[in-house]
Design an enzyme around this catalytic site. Sequence first.
Site, PDB file in Angstrom:
ATOM      1  N   SER A 196      42.540 -45.449  -6.881  1.00 21.71           N
ATOM      2  CA  SER A 196      41.720 -46.630  -6.609  1.00 21.71           C
ATOM      3  C   SER A 196      40.372 -46.183  -6.077  1.00 21.71           C
ATOM      4  O   SER A 196      40.264 -45.130  -5.427  1.00 21.71           O
ATOM      5  CB  SER A 196      42.395 -47.523  -5.557  1.00 21.71           C
ATOM      6  OG  SER A 196      41.513 -48.550  -5.115  1.00 21.71           O
ATOM      7  N   TYR A 255      46.216 -48.085   2.760  1.00 20.64           N
ATOM      8  CA  TYR A 255      46.408 -48.063   1.303  1.00 20.64           C
ATOM      9  C   TYR A 255      45.380 -47.131   0.672  1.00 20.64           C
ATOM     10  O   TYR A 255      45.713 -46.287  -0.167  1.00 20.64           O
ATOM     11  CB  TYR A 255      46.263 -49.479   0.745  1.00 20.64           C
ATOM     12  CG  TYR A 255      46.134 -49.568  -0.754  1.00 20.64           C
ATOM     13  CD1 TYR A 255      47.257 -49.591  -1.568  1.00 20.64           C
ATOM     14  CD2 TYR A 255      44.869 -49.645  -1.352  1.00 20.64           C
ATOM     15  CE1 TYR A 255      47.129 -49.682  -2.958  1.00 20.64           C
ATOM     16  CE2 TYR A 255      44.740 -49.731  -2.725  1.00 20.64           C
ATOM     17  CZ  TYR A 255      45.869 -49.752  -3.523  1.00 20.64           C
ATOM     18  OH  TYR A 255      45.739 -49.834  -4.886  1.00 20.64           O
TER      19      TYR A 255
END
Length: 255
Positions: free
Chosen positions: A147, A160
């Site tokens: 990501s 995360y």
Amino acid sequence: MEKSKIGKRFEGKVAIVTASTQGIGFSIAERLGLEGASVVVSSRKQKNVDEAVGNLKAKGIEVIGIVCHVSNAQQRKDLINKTVQKYGKIDVVVSNAAANPSVDVILETKESVLDKLWDINVKASILLLQDCAPHMKKGSSVVLISSVAGYQPHKSMAMYGVTKTALLGLTKALAAEMGPDTRVNCIAPGFVPTHFADFITSNDDLRKTIEDNTLLNRLGTTEDMAAATAFLACDDASYITGETLVVAGGMPSRL
């Protein structure tokens, strides 16, 4: 992209895509399948697996679906074994499963949540590839899904983001370990309006802020991520390994 404009770079190939019954994972499975791959989709719930298989078969894709929670060792082994029993080999593995169970700042995140983030976002990819590797031959390919948050973790998803940073290093390490027969690359998606990112992209003000932070003034699409993954997984990228391709519309992405 129109089906008629998609090539056939994966004819004769077998591809496993984890967490692939919706969102980015489903679009990746669809793209690989439309390009000729026999696709194995998986997720935690049988209902979602059955629905995804039906949707892909309706598009003429050769596909099977297997229930697999990536943190469950037996289900991971079943995923690999059933794929090999059906198709005899594994050419492409896309590790897409991820969790973001908390919006707490890092120093307030419970240990159980830290464990879950690590188990699903990082450790599961390693364990999956330990099982897959014996069945992957020369010319095979792995794509990890990281990501853009791995480069600059967002406050509401900081831990995360840290697990996604770990995948950037894992890509480098695995490329060295699995080469020269298997290439290992990674994509780092920007913000894509899926169910997974709904708590961010459904907020109009936050969505506008994210769009303004891209050079293309838009969010990404699942098809954008599928196209990038297909490129890295196919023979067009045969001299690319150990790399992360940021697919984020020009958002800042430096460690």
